[in-house]
Design a protein around this motif. Sequence first.
Motif, PDB file in Angstrom:
ATOM      1  N   UNK A 210       0.837  -1.211   0.000  1.00 16.20           N
ATOM      2  CA  UNK A 210       0.000   0.000   0.000  1.00 16.20           C
ATOM      3  C   UNK A 210       0.868   1.257   0.000  1.00 16.20           C
ATOM      4  N   UNK A 211       1.941   1.234   0.776  1.00 12.02           N
ATOM      5  CA  UNK A 211       2.867   2.377   0.822  1.00 12.02           C
ATOM      6  C   UNK A 211       3.451   2.641  -0.568  1.00 12.02           C
ATOM      7  N   UNK A 212       3.863   1.561  -1.232  1.00 13.30           N
ATOM      8  CA  UNK A 212       4.416   1.658  -2.584  1.00 13.30           C
ATOM      9  C   UNK A 212       3.393   2.261  -3.558  1.00 13.30           C
ATOM     10  N   UNK A 213       2.166   1.748  -3.520  1.00 13.62           N
ATOM     11  CA  UNK A 213       1.130   2.238  -4.436  1.00 13.62           C
ATOM     12  C   UNK A 213       0.741   3.683  -4.129  1.00 13.62           C
ATOM     13  N   UNK A 214       0.614   4.011  -2.861  1.00 16.20           N
ATOM     14  CA  UNK A 214       0.260   5.388  -2.496  1.00 16.20           C
ATOM     15  C   UNK A 214       1.331   6.368  -2.939  1.00 16.20           C
ATOM     16  N   UNK A 215       2.592   5.965  -2.806  1.00 15.45           N
ATOM     17  CA  UNK A 215       3.691   6.837  -3.214  1.00 15.45           C
ATOM     18  C   UNK A 215       3.614   7.138  -4.706  1.00 15.45           C
ATOM     19  N   UNK A 216       3.449   6.100  -5.503  1.00 17.04           N
ATOM     20  CA  UNK A 216       3.416   6.314  -6.945  1.00 17.04           C
ATOM     21  C   UNK A 216       2.157   7.045  -7.389  1.00 17.04           C
ATOM     22  N   UNK A 217       1.017   6.759  -6.759  1.00 13.06           N
ATOM     23  CA  UNK A 217      -0.204   7.448  -7.164  1.00 13.06           C
ATOM     24  C   UNK A 217      -0.124   8.936  -6.842  1.00 13.06           C
ATOM     25  N   UNK A 218       0.512   9.275  -5.714  1.00  4.33           N
ATOM     26  CA  UNK A 218       0.675  10.691  -5.369  1.00  4.33           C
ATOM     27  C   UNK A 218       1.572  11.394  -6.385  1.00  4.33           C
ATOM     28  N   UNK A 219       2.638  10.733  -6.794  1.00  2.00           N
ATOM     29  CA  UNK A 219       3.554  11.307  -7.787  1.00  2.00           C
ATOM     30  C   UNK A 219       2.856  11.468  -9.137  1.00  2.00           C
TER      31      UNK A 219
ATOM     32  N   UNK B 126      -3.439  15.807 -11.704  1.00  2.00           N
ATOM     33  CA  UNK B 126      -4.710  15.095 -11.655  1.00  2.00           C
ATOM     34  C   UNK B 126      -4.748  14.281 -10.376  1.00  2.00           C
ATOM     35  N   UNK B 127      -5.182  14.897  -9.272  1.00  2.00           N
ATOM     36  CA  UNK B 127      -5.198  14.172  -7.999  1.00  2.00           C
ATOM     37  C   UNK B 127      -5.920  12.829  -8.103  1.00  2.00           C
ATOM     38  N   UNK B 128      -5.359  11.815  -7.498  1.00  2.00           N
ATOM     39  CA  UNK B 128      -5.914  10.462  -7.556  1.00  2.00           C
ATOM     40  C   UNK B 128      -6.885  10.286  -6.393  1.00  2.00           C
ATOM     41  N   UNK B 129      -8.185  10.210  -6.713  1.00  2.00           N
ATOM     42  CA  UNK B 129      -9.188  10.031  -5.661  1.00  2.00           C
ATOM     43  C   UNK B 129      -9.281   8.549  -5.283  1.00  2.00           C
ATOM     44  N   UNK B 130     -10.183   8.236  -4.332  1.00  2.00           N
ATOM     45  CA  UNK B 130     -10.281   6.869  -3.817  1.00  2.00           C
ATOM     46  C   UNK B 130     -10.631   5.872  -4.918  1.00  2.00           C
ATOM     47  N   UNK B 131     -11.568   6.232  -5.778  1.00  2.00           N
ATOM     48  CA  UNK B 131     -11.985   5.315  -6.837  1.00  2.00           C
ATOM     49  C   UNK B 131     -10.867   5.071  -7.839  1.00  2.00           C
ATOM     50  N   UNK B 132     -10.168   6.138  -8.211  1.00  2.00           N
ATOM     51  CA  UNK B 132      -9.051   5.986  -9.151  1.00  2.00           C
ATOM     52  C   UNK B 132      -7.947   5.149  -8.529  1.00  2.00           C
TER      53      UNK B 132
END
Length: 200
Positions: A165-174, A181-187
């Motif tokens: 989850x940490x890995x995915x959150x890091x990349x989605x934020x970047x 294009x902020x990544x919302x919960x659904x995205x």
Amino acid sequence: GHATDPSVSGRALARLCGDGARTLDRGQALCLGAGGAGQSLLAYFRMKAEDRPKRLFLLDRDPAQLERAQTLLDRLPVGLPPVDLVLTQAAEENDRFLAGLPAHSLVVNATGVGKDLPGSPLSPNARFPDYGVVWELNYRGDLQFLRQARDQEQERHLIIGDGWQYFLLSWSLIVGLVFDAPVDQNTFARLAEAAEASRV
């Protein structure tokens, strides 16, 4: 440049704790590893106004990493939680700090042990705190620390998170910052589902 790691640490912890289902202000925090991830956690807790542990222990076997953590600490606002930077060389030393934690404490593996090196920063005799939150930041490797926590999950009433989850959150934020294009919960959920096939 944009330093995303403290923000990612906060988002990942919020998910891990169920967005408040389990709070961190009743215990302490032990972070094994004072490198980039450990320092991000340090910055996050020093800048956080609420739901932070009563004390943070940051352990590492590399004096240079602790010196860098101290440099960061000197630049952060003076305040809570109190921070102890400690040089340890053996898993049994880490065990002693773990054993001193009260219930409801946070324990983080921010070392490369279990990913770049086999094993765990804790000995096989380590015991996690009751009602603790255990967070393995590594997302690949033998993940021995994560297995140790899972072996005690029911008995010690643990909440456990791995580094995926940490890995995915890091990349989605970047991705959100780069493409504005902020990544919302659904995205995020769709991206996480697509990434699952690549998990090792």
